[in-house]
Design a protein around this motif. Structure first.
Motif, PDB file in Angstrom:
ATOM      1  N   ALA A  28      10.862  -3.813  -4.594  1.00  0.00           N
ATOM      2  CA  ALA A  28       9.748  -3.716  -5.420  1.00  0.00           C
ATOM      3  C   ALA A  28       9.609  -2.684  -4.325  1.00  0.00           C
ATOM      4  CB  ALA A  28       9.243  -4.154  -6.288  1.00  0.00           C
ATOM      5  N   VAL A  29       8.560  -2.672  -3.823  1.00  0.00           N
ATOM      6  CA  VAL A  29       8.164  -2.406  -2.430  1.00  0.00           C
ATOM      7  C   VAL A  29       8.392  -1.573  -1.956  1.00  0.00           C
ATOM      8  CG1 VAL A  29       6.559  -3.013  -0.399  1.00  0.00           C
ATOM      9  CG2 VAL A  29       5.864  -4.778  -2.123  1.00  0.00           C
ATOM     10  N   SER A  30       9.757  -1.502  -1.289  1.00  0.00           N
ATOM     11  CA  SER A  30      10.983  -0.556  -1.076  1.00  0.00           C
ATOM     12  C   SER A  30      10.630   0.839  -2.072  1.00  0.00           C
ATOM     13  CB  SER A  30      12.293  -0.539  -0.384  1.00  0.00           C
ATOM     14  OG  SER A  30      11.860  -1.295   0.634  1.00  0.00           O
ATOM     15  N   VAL A  31      10.806   0.323  -2.828  1.00  0.00           N
ATOM     16  CA  VAL A  31      10.848   1.255  -4.249  1.00  0.00           C
ATOM     17  C   VAL A  31       9.879   2.511  -4.279  1.00  0.00           C
ATOM     18  CG1 VAL A  31      11.248   1.674  -6.344  1.00  0.00           C
ATOM     19  CG2 VAL A  31      13.363   0.104  -5.299  1.00  0.00           C
ATOM     20  N   ILE A  32       8.712   1.237  -4.219  1.00  0.00           N
ATOM     21  CA  ILE A  32       7.361   2.498  -4.732  1.00  0.00           C
ATOM     22  C   ILE A  32       7.053   3.152  -3.072  1.00  0.00           C
ATOM     23  CG2 ILE A  32       4.351   2.127  -4.045  1.00  0.00           C
ATOM     24  CD1 ILE A  32       5.301  -0.943  -6.125  1.00  0.00           C
ATOM     25  N   ALA A  33       7.259   2.577  -2.510  1.00  0.00           N
ATOM     26  CA  ALA A  33       7.311   3.532  -0.871  1.00  0.00           C
ATOM     27  C   ALA A  33       8.042   4.703  -1.053  1.00  0.00           C
ATOM     28  CB  ALA A  33       7.754   2.669   0.294  1.00  0.00           C
ATOM     29  N   ILE A  34       9.192   5.041  -1.390  1.00  0.00           N
ATOM     30  CA  ILE A  34      10.271   5.925  -1.501  1.00  0.00           C
ATOM     31  C   ILE A  34       9.684   6.918  -2.839  1.00  0.00           C
ATOM     32  CG2 ILE A  34      12.752   7.130  -1.862  1.00  0.00           C
ATOM     33  CD1 ILE A  34      13.664   4.303  -0.700  1.00  0.00           C
ATOM     34  N   SER A  35       9.532   5.945  -3.963  1.00  0.00           N
ATOM     35  CA  SER A  35       8.657   6.702  -5.012  1.00  0.00           C
ATOM     36  C   SER A  35       7.542   8.264  -5.277  1.00  0.00           C
ATOM     37  CB  SER A  35       8.627   6.296  -6.437  1.00  0.00           C
ATOM     38  OG  SER A  35       9.563   5.598  -6.548  1.00  0.00           O
ATOM     39  N   THR A  36       6.764   7.098  -4.121  1.00  0.00           N
ATOM     40  CA  THR A  36       5.341   7.802  -3.659  1.00  0.00           C
ATOM     41  C   THR A  36       5.062   8.807  -2.455  1.00  0.00           C
ATOM     42  OG1 THR A  36       4.131   6.084  -2.491  1.00  0.00           O
ATOM     43  CG2 THR A  36       3.591   6.189  -5.136  1.00  0.00           C
ATOM     44  N   GLY A  37       5.849   7.888  -1.600  1.00  0.00           N
ATOM     45  CA  GLY A  37       6.072   9.235  -0.495  1.00  0.00           C
ATOM     46  C   GLY A  37       5.511   8.531   0.395  1.00  0.00           C
ATOM     47  N   SER A  38       4.862   7.185   0.384  1.00  0.00           N
ATOM     48  CA  SER A  38       2.925   7.531   0.943  1.00  0.00           C
ATOM     49  C   SER A  38       3.935   5.189   1.557  1.00  0.00           C
ATOM     50  CB  SER A  38       2.339   6.771   0.536  1.00  0.00           C
ATOM     51  OG  SER A  38       2.146   6.342  -1.315  1.00  0.00           O
ATOM     52  N   ARG A  39       2.973   4.776   2.525  1.00  0.00           N
ATOM     53  CA  ARG A  39       2.936   3.493   3.033  1.00  0.00           C
ATOM     54  C   ARG A  39       2.659   2.595   1.792  1.00  0.00           C
ATOM     55  NH1 ARG A  39       0.965   1.237   8.366  1.00  0.00           N
ATOM     56  NH2 ARG A  39       1.231  -1.294   7.594  1.00  0.00           N
ATOM     57  N   ALA A  40       3.702   1.577   1.278  1.00  0.00           N
ATOM     58  CA  ALA A  40       3.686   1.048   0.079  1.00  0.00           C
ATOM     59  C   ALA A  40       3.697  -0.975   0.940  1.00  0.00           C
ATOM     60  CB  ALA A  40       4.365   0.325  -0.361  1.00  0.00           C
ATOM     61  N   THR A  41       2.047  -1.746   0.620  1.00  0.00           N
ATOM     62  CA  THR A  41       2.313  -2.682   1.554  1.00  0.00           C
ATOM     63  C   THR A  41       2.160  -4.291   0.444  1.00  0.00           C
ATOM     64  OG1 THR A  41       1.238  -1.550   3.192  1.00  0.00           O
ATOM     65  CG2 THR A  41       0.387  -4.270   2.762  1.00  0.00           C
ATOM     66  N   LEU A  42       2.872  -5.341   0.294  1.00  0.00           N
ATOM     67  CA  LEU A  42       2.649  -6.403  -0.524  1.00  0.00           C
ATOM     68  C   LEU A  42       1.928  -7.766   1.329  1.00  0.00           C
ATOM     69  CD1 LEU A  42       2.698  -7.667  -3.232  1.00  0.00           C
ATOM     70  CD2 LEU A  42       5.194  -8.590  -2.073  1.00  0.00           C
ATOM     71  N   PRO A  43       0.639  -7.118   0.962  1.00  0.00           N
ATOM     72  CA  PRO A  43       0.184  -8.248   1.821  1.00  0.00           C
ATOM     73  C   PRO A  43       0.616  -9.170   2.260  1.00  0.00           C
ATOM     74  CG  PRO A  43      -2.026  -7.132   0.608  1.00  0.00           C
ATOM     75  CD  PRO A  43      -0.367  -7.358  -0.141  1.00  0.00           C
TER      76      PRO A  43
END
Length: 95
Positions: A28-43
């Motif tokens: 899910a975090v990977s998909v969010i990062a690819i979709s938004t084009g920015s860094r996505a983090t699940l702390p």
């Protein structure tokens, strides 16, 4: 002996469930990062960043294995506690 086997089974189910949960969260975090084009983090668990390699889409990620162990351990704990509570609720009253 029946209680011990229930606890061991619940622990194994907890490990499988924790692994599945950690995997789904990382995807899910990977998909969010690819979709938004920015860094996505699940702390404490996973960080993913969209990138490019020779003009092709790339995904840079950094897992936190200690966080994944915590997710798995919590899943095992919940599963075992539920199994113990269920087995005590099913046991007949000694009176």
């Amino acid at each position: 002996m029946k209680t011990v086997s229930k606890i061991v089974g619940a622990a194994l189910n907890g490990v499988a469930g924790g692994l599945a949960l950690a995997f789904i969260l990382c995807v899910a975090v990977s998909v969010i990062a690819i979709s938004t084009g920015s860094r996505a983090t699940l702390p404490g668990l996973f960080t993913a960043t969209r990138g490019a390699e020779n003009g092709a889409l790339a995904l840079e990620f950094q897992p936190n294995f200690a966080g994944m162990v915590v997710v798995i351990a919590l899943s095992v704990l919940v599963s075992v506690v539920m199994a113990v509570r269920r087995s005590t609720a099913e046991s007949p009253d000694p009176r």
